[in-house]
Design a protein around this motif. Structure first.
Motif, PDB file in Angstrom:
ATOM      1  N   PHE A   8       0.831  -1.201   0.000  1.00 46.29           N
ATOM      2  CA  PHE A   8       0.000   0.000   0.000  1.00 46.29           C
ATOM      3  C   PHE A   8       0.863   1.248   0.000  1.00 46.29           C
ATOM      4  CE2 PHE A   8      -2.161   3.507   1.954  1.00 46.29           C
ATOM      5  CZ  PHE A   8      -3.415   3.465   1.401  1.00 46.29           C
ATOM      6  N   TYR A  46      -6.981  -0.828  -6.325  1.00 41.52           N
ATOM      7  CA  TYR A  46      -8.174  -1.639  -6.581  1.00 41.52           C
ATOM      8  C   TYR A  46      -7.900  -3.111  -6.308  1.00 41.52           C
ATOM      9  CZ  TYR A  46     -10.097   2.415  -8.979  1.00 41.52           C
ATOM     10  OH  TYR A  46     -10.552   3.655  -9.283  1.00 41.52           O
ATOM     11  N   LEU A  49      -8.021  -3.721  -2.777  1.00 37.89           N
ATOM     12  CA  LEU A  49      -9.399  -3.656  -2.299  1.00 37.89           C
ATOM     13  C   LEU A  49     -10.237  -4.806  -2.841  1.00 37.89           C
ATOM     14  CD1 LEU A  49      -9.919   0.165  -2.619  1.00 37.89           C
ATOM     15  CD2 LEU A  49     -10.102  -1.143  -0.532  1.00 37.89           C
ATOM     16  N   PRO A 128     -14.545  -6.323   6.267  1.00 42.59           N
ATOM     17  CA  PRO A 128     -15.242  -7.600   6.423  1.00 42.59           C
ATOM     18  C   PRO A 128     -14.832  -8.530   5.292  1.00 42.59           C
ATOM     19  CG  PRO A 128     -16.712  -5.924   5.577  1.00 42.59           C
ATOM     20  CD  PRO A 128     -15.451  -5.236   5.920  1.00 42.59           C
ATOM     21  N   LEU A 139     -21.239  -7.646  -9.952  1.00 43.55           N
ATOM     22  CA  LEU A 139     -21.298  -6.396 -10.705  1.00 43.55           C
ATOM     23  C   LEU A 139     -22.085  -6.590 -11.994  1.00 43.55           C
ATOM     24  CD1 LEU A 139     -20.155  -3.507 -10.907  1.00 43.55           C
ATOM     25  CD2 LEU A 139     -18.234  -4.466 -12.126  1.00 43.55           C
ATOM     26  N   TYR A 149     -29.081  -1.283 -11.303  1.00 45.29           N
ATOM     27  CA  TYR A 149     -28.509  -0.224 -12.133  1.00 45.29           C
ATOM     28  C   TYR A 149     -28.845  -0.330 -13.598  1.00 45.29           C
ATOM     29  CZ  TYR A 149     -26.037   0.221  -7.833  1.00 45.29           C
ATOM     30  OH  TYR A 149     -25.761   0.348  -6.511  1.00 45.29           O
TER      31      TYR A 149
ATOM     32  N   TYR C   7      -6.822   4.667   2.824  1.00 48.73           N
ATOM     33  CA  TYR C   7      -7.317   4.885   1.460  1.00 48.73           C
ATOM     34  C   TYR C   7      -7.904   6.284   1.331  1.00 48.73           C
ATOM     35  CZ  TYR C   7      -6.830  -0.063   0.404  1.00 48.73           C
ATOM     36  OH  TYR C   7      -6.321  -1.300   0.181  1.00 48.73           O
ATOM     37  N   ASN C  43     -12.871   7.650  -7.428  1.00 46.33           N
ATOM     38  CA  ASN C  43     -13.064   6.215  -7.596  1.00 46.33           C
ATOM     39  C   ASN C  43     -12.444   5.412  -6.456  1.00 46.33           C
ATOM     40  OD1 ASN C  43     -14.680   5.819  -9.716  1.00 46.33           O
ATOM     41  ND2 ASN C  43     -13.098   5.234 -11.160  1.00 46.33           N
ATOM     42  N   ILE C  44     -11.258   5.848  -6.007  1.00 48.43           N
ATOM     43  CA  ILE C  44     -10.642   5.141  -4.875  1.00 48.43           C
ATOM     44  C   ILE C  44     -11.594   5.173  -3.684  1.00 48.43           C
ATOM     45  CG2 ILE C  44      -8.737   5.123  -3.233  1.00 48.43           C
ATOM     46  CD1 ILE C  44      -6.976   6.292  -5.286  1.00 48.43           C
ATOM     47  N   VAL C  47     -14.606   2.757  -4.209  1.00 48.75           N
ATOM     48  CA  VAL C  47     -14.289   1.336  -4.062  1.00 48.75           C
ATOM     49  C   VAL C  47     -13.926   1.017  -2.613  1.00 48.75           C
ATOM     50  CG1 VAL C  47     -12.810  -0.513  -4.874  1.00 48.75           C
ATOM     51  CG2 VAL C  47     -13.584   1.217  -6.452  1.00 48.75           C
ATOM     52  N   ALA C  48     -13.202   1.931  -1.956  1.00 48.89           N
ATOM     53  CA  ALA C  48     -12.811   1.666  -0.570  1.00 48.89           C
ATOM     54  C   ALA C  48     -14.043   1.573   0.320  1.00 48.89           C
ATOM     55  CB  ALA C  48     -11.877   2.758  -0.072  1.00 48.89           C
ATOM     56  N   TRP C  50     -17.039   0.778  -0.642  1.00 50.37           N
ATOM     57  CA  TRP C  50     -17.729  -0.472  -0.985  1.00 50.37           C
ATOM     58  C   TRP C  50     -17.114  -1.643  -0.235  1.00 50.37           C
ATOM     59  CZ3 TRP C  50     -14.911  -4.348  -3.670  1.00 50.37           C
ATOM     60  CH2 TRP C  50     -15.643  -5.524  -3.881  1.00 50.37           C
ATOM     61  N   ARG C  51     -15.771  -1.707  -0.260  1.00 52.22           N
ATOM     62  CA  ARG C  51     -15.093  -2.866   0.323  1.00 52.22           C
ATOM     63  C   ARG C  51     -15.272  -2.921   1.839  1.00 52.22           C
ATOM     64  NH1 ARG C  51     -14.101  -6.590   1.906  1.00 52.22           N
ATOM     65  NH2 ARG C  51     -12.320  -8.003   1.883  1.00 52.22           N
ATOM     66  N   TYR C  52     -15.234  -1.747   2.486  1.00 55.38           N
ATOM     67  CA  TYR C  52     -15.238  -1.751   3.943  1.00 55.38           C
ATOM     68  C   TYR C  52     -16.635  -1.660   4.533  1.00 55.38           C
ATOM     69  CZ  TYR C  52     -10.197  -1.400   4.227  1.00 55.38           C
ATOM     70  OH  TYR C  52      -8.865  -1.672   4.146  1.00 55.38           O
ATOM     71  N   PRO C  58     -22.942  -4.349  -4.756  1.00 55.07           N
ATOM     72  CA  PRO C  58     -21.848  -3.795  -5.562  1.00 55.07           C
ATOM     73  C   PRO C  58     -22.040  -2.328  -5.920  1.00 55.07           C
ATOM     74  CG  PRO C  58     -23.287  -5.070  -6.947  1.00 55.07           C
ATOM     75  CD  PRO C  58     -23.862  -5.147  -5.567  1.00 55.07           C
ATOM     76  N   ALA C  59     -22.620  -1.533  -5.036  1.00 53.54           N
ATOM     77  CA  ALA C  59     -22.906  -0.141  -5.374  1.00 53.54           C
ATOM     78  C   ALA C  59     -21.629   0.621  -5.727  1.00 53.54           C
ATOM     79  CB  ALA C  59     -23.621   0.527  -4.204  1.00 53.54           C
ATOM     80  N   LEU C  61     -18.712  -0.466  -6.686  1.00 58.70           N
ATOM     81  CA  LEU C  61     -18.112  -0.950  -7.931  1.00 58.70           C
ATOM     82  C   LEU C  61     -18.852  -0.401  -9.138  1.00 58.70           C
ATOM     83  CD1 LEU C  61     -17.419  -4.720  -7.298  1.00 58.70           C
ATOM     84  CD2 LEU C  61     -15.797  -2.879  -7.521  1.00 58.70           C
ATOM     85  N   ALA C  62     -20.201  -0.523  -9.082  1.00 59.83           N
ATOM     86  CA  ALA C  62     -20.986  -0.099 -10.244  1.00 59.83           C
ATOM     87  C   ALA C  62     -20.776   1.388 -10.499  1.00 59.83           C
ATOM     88  CB  ALA C  62     -22.460  -0.399 -10.011  1.00 59.83           C
ATOM     89  N   TRP C  63     -20.788   2.180  -9.416  1.00 67.71           N
ATOM     90  CA  TRP C  63     -20.622   3.616  -9.650  1.00 67.71           C
ATOM     91  C   TRP C  63     -19.218   3.950 -10.091  1.00 67.71           C
ATOM     92  CZ3 TRP C  63     -24.435   6.272 -10.999  1.00 67.71           C
ATOM     93  CH2 TRP C  63     -25.713   5.924 -10.545  1.00 67.71           C
ATOM     94  N   ALA C  64     -18.244   3.152  -9.663  1.00 69.61           N
ATOM     95  CA  ALA C  64     -16.886   3.388 -10.154  1.00 69.61           C
ATOM     96  C   ALA C  64     -16.831   3.168 -11.658  1.00 69.61           C
ATOM     97  CB  ALA C  64     -15.899   2.472  -9.442  1.00 69.61           C
TER      98      ALA C  64
END
Lengths: 177, 425, 102, 122
Positions: A8, A46, A49, A128, A139, A149, C7, C43-44, C47-48, C50-52, C58-59, C61-64
């Motif tokens: 990182f 990414y 992540l 998590p 996706l 979407y 992030y 975008n970072i 995605v961050a 989303w992941r955490y 996948p909101a 991801l999709a918006w990214a």
């Protein structure tokens, strides 16, 4: 320090340093190169992540497509790329202070939300574990799921159509009659 | 750690599993395994190129009724390429005046890096691959799109008009042919339901070459163009733009572009084999065995399965590679407008139609359709589209020829009408 | 383990760098590159988070991906405009393109 | 890295970190083995023996840019279609219509470019 943290930090240094080169370098072509390196660093984030599909998309779209457009534009407007002039406009000192203010503010908010200085609103802990390993499939389903979407998905195609039509109309030289 | 076990594990291509069994699943064990894998794959790629260049020269020479290399290294000139490499190594490495040093030196490095990185997801045997990414095919496309940038770097960095012009041509070509390649690769992914290369191999009960041949053909044509091979070698076009983007490169820096081209071509063959021809498995042999009621060959369950799969895989790869060379010996170079028209006005619309048809057929058939019926209907749809496309092209070609002939006749009439009175005077 | 805040901080810094470039560069192409950096920073973040926060939906991801689309459309049209302006005015310096002021 | 996804990607990270060695080693070896006697004439731009005229700057065709433009649009289309294709087996009949609509809208863009003559090499 785990290996993830080491990766990182390396990625962060690459991304931010090349980002700085992008906004300060006089040679626009080198700025574009640095921009690609910065995109590459973001792709690395990414991956960390666990969004590998986005990382590959980042390479495909940003480095493989958008950077090429930008380099083309740089080459087409190249005659004005004199390297002795200042790369900045007259208001750059004001811009610097404004940016420092805004950036400082954002980082202050992040630090006060996540650190012991303020109230901990969101736990600053490990992510998590992913319930679904295949985030890519998730996706893909969300794009065509009427509950998710599908509207943005179709609008994206209209946006792309608009961009294509518009930019061809703008960029094509007028026909010599 | 026992040296004999170590040797056996290495020969079985199971060194990683052996290390894990000895030292446990520590992260450093995986790092060691990964480093060894990287070194193996990369060294293999660098060394095989020496053989590939020799093969190409020899095969083309035979096809053109020549002898080809026959001096260095015995009767077959086996060491000719080694001599060439030594020559490149002892050349003076020049940097042209006014070159952009960063771009000029970065380009050969980056182009070989991208060519090597693509090998990470190619399965050589059951489980014998760098990394089984779940976005495998997409990863290859993403990495290969980076190589386009290298050509721009080389063209810009050289400070040479021909190089820049060559770079622009190359970018137009590579970027254009990436579109049908991407679109045609969607189809095996729809059929296999996964982007991972090993999953695609597993899905090929009948090789996809016989299920979706049109997609395979589109992929093959765009692979020819993506690697800059004849008939799409406009990137180099010695007779038009000297040598294209790498005109200013000499010595090993030039060698790197050469290297990347050969690694890239071999990779495209390997990708074709993986996606359309069952990779390291033997689907056709298994089908024949199935007819006689015998169990299929399952390489994954054998201890030596990985080693056994190598000759199968590379046998197929070299068949495809031979087709690449064959085409080079057969076809002349196309013109740039023909090349771009073929892509945008034929391959891209064709692959769009193909995607739509395959998607609809796949959903129209009930989920429990027999694999033979499914493949047969898919094949029929492919053939119908191909016949339709060729018929359309033929009609278009006739129209154009008729128009050209009419124009030519008019011209002749005009000339004779003007010329005759003049003759009377 | 990497905390979410790492992030976010990197993203904030990248955003600030991009913002500075957008405000301070003279060349229009350079300004566009700075905008791309800002979009990447966004975008970072997406995605961050989303992941955490919501890895099951996948909101982010999709918006990214949608941001990616918009970035491409913006680059295509923006650069076409820049090339067109350059052809007419022989300049890509944003300060010099001030006809509307008069 | 204990996670399986990251385990695979660790290999890619290592590959990216190590891969510059393989092209760099021959180039550096070439530096060491080859002679180093640069001079002004040797370093001139190569244009088939003719002295170079003017700047390398060429007024090149905007056509190259237009091809890149159309490519960008189809590239994004691929980014949308790949995850859908990977999830295709899980999708219903409705998805076919949506994907078909998506592709047809972009095909209209291709048709427009064709019709406007943007695909002609002139």
């Amino acid at each position: 320090m785990t290996s993830q943290q080491v990766i990182f930090i390396i990625l962060a240094v690459i991304t931010l340093a090349s980002g700085l080169v992008v906004v300060t370098n006089r040679n626009l072509f080198h700025a574009a190169l640095a921009m690609m390196l910065s995109f590459f660093g973001v792709a690395g984030f990414y991956v960390l992540l666990e969004a590998p599909f986005l990382a590959a998309s980042q390479l495909l779209v940003y480095i493989g497509a958008i950077s090429i457009l930008i380099i083309f534009a740089i080459m087409m407007t190249r005659r004005l790329m004199s390297t002795d002039e200042s790369p900045f406009n007259s208001q750059w000192i004001a811009a610097l202070f404004g940016t420092l203010l805004i950036g400082g503010l954002i980082i202050f908010v992040i630090v006060s939300v996540f650190s012991p200085f303020g109230d901990i609103i969101i736990a600053n802990s490990a992510p998590p574990s992913l319930a679904v390993q295949e985030s890519t499939v998730l996706l893909g389903r969300s794009f065509v799921d009427p509950d998710q979407y599908v509207i943005p998905f179709e609008i994206a195609s209209v946006l792309l159509l608009g961009a294509l039509v518009g930019s061809i109309a703008i960029a094509r030289p007028e026909k010599e009659s | 750690m026992n040296p004999i076990d170590l040797l056996i594990a290495t020969l079985q291509l199971r060194l990683g599993e052996y290390l894990v069994s000895v030292y446990g699943s520590e992260n450093w064990v995986f790092v060691v395994r990964d480093v060894l894998t990287v070194l193996t794959i990369s060294t293999f790629c660098l060394l095989i190129v020496i053989f590939l260049i020799w093969l190409e020269r020899k095969v083309i020479a035979r096809m053109q009724d020549r002898l080809g290399p026959n001096r260095v290294g015995g009767r077959y000139g086996l060491l000719q390429t080694v001599a060439d490499v030594l020559k490149l190594l002892t050349k003076e490495s020049l940097t042209p005046a006014g070159a952009d040093k960063w771009a000029y030196n970065l380009a050969p490095l980056l182009i070989v890096m991208t060519a090597l990185l693509m090998w990470a997801v190619i399965p050589f045997g059951p489980g014998a691959m760098g990394a089984d990414l779940n976005i495998g095919v997409f990863y290859i496309l993403a990495v290969s799109s980076v190589s386009v940038v290298c050509l721009l770097l080389a063209g810009w960095g050289s400070n040479n008009k021909y190089a820049l012009l060559g770079a622009f041509r190359s970018v137009a070509q590579l970027v254009s042919y990436e579109v049908p390649m991407v679109l045609s690769l969607l189809i095996p992914i729809i059929l296999a339901g996964s982007m991972a290369t090993e999953a695609i191999i597993g899905a090929q009960y009948i090789p996809f070459l016989f299920v979706i041949p049109l997609s395979a053909v589109i992929f093959f044509i765009s692979a020819l163009a993506e690697t800059g091979r004849t008939p799409f070698d406009l990137l180099e076009a010695e007779s038009e733009i000297v040598a294209g983007f790498h005109v200013e490169y000499g010595g090993m820096k030039f060698g790197m572009f050469f290297l990347a081209e050969f690694i890239g071509t071999l990779l495209m063959s390997a990708l074709f084999v993986t996606i359309y021809w069952g990779g390291y498995t033997l689907p056709l042999v298994n089908l024949v065995l199935g007819v006689f009621g015998l169990p299929p060959i399952d390489l994954a369950s054998l201890a030596w399965g990985r080693t056994l799969s190598l000759p199968i895989f590379f046998g197929k790869v070299f068949v495809i590679y031979f087709v690449f060379i064959w085409i080079r010996a057969t076809l002349p170079r196309v013109r740039i407008d023909q090349m771009l028209n073929l892509n945008w006005k034929f391959l891209v619309p064709l692959s769009l139609v193909l995607i739509l048809v395959v998607a609809i057929v796949d959903k129209a058939l009930p989920a429990n359709t027999n694999v033979w019926a499914y493949s047969g209907i898919m094949l029929l749809a492919n053939i119908l589209i191909a016949v339709g496309a060729i018929e359309l092209l033929r009609r278009r070609g006739r129209q154009e020829r008729a128009a050209a002939e009419a124009a030519h006749d008019d011209e002749l009439a005009d000339i004779s009408a003007e010329a005759l009175p003049a003759a009377h005077h | 383990m990497i905390p979410l805040s790492w992030y976010l901080i990197v993203s904030a810094l990248l955003f600030s760098i991009g913002l500075f470039g957008l405000l301070a560069r003279r060349n229009a192409v350079a300004m566009l590159m700075a905008v791309e950096l800002m979009l990447n920073a966004v975008n970072i973040n997406l995605v961050a988070f989303w992941r955490y926060q919501t890895p099951e939906a996948p909101a982010g991801l999709a918006w990214a991906v949608f941001v990616l689309t918009i970035a491409a459309a913006e680059a295509a049209v923006g650069l076409a405009l820049i090339i067109s302006v350059y052809r007419r005015r022989d300049s890509v310096i944003a300060e010099e393109l001030d006809t509307l002021k008069f | 890295m204990t996670n399986e996804v990251l385990q695979n990607w660790q290999f890619i990270f290592i590959f990216v970190a190590l891969s510059p060695i393989f092209p760099a080693a021959p180039v550096i070896l070439n530096r060491l083995l080859g002679p180093q006697k640069p001079n002004a004439i040797k370093q001139q731009t190569y244009e088939c023996g003719i002295e170079t005229v003017g700047d390398t700057w060429i007024q090149f065709k905007v056509q190259y840019y237009i091809y890149a433009l159309i490519f960008v649009v189809f590239d994004i289309e691929a980014v949308f279609l790949f995850p859908i294709a990977a999830a295709w087996g899980l999708l219903g009949l409705f998805a076919v219509f949506e994907v078909a609509l998506f592709i047809i809208i972009l095909a209209v863009g291709l048709y427009y470019a064709w019709n406007r003559g943007a695909l002609e090499w002139f």
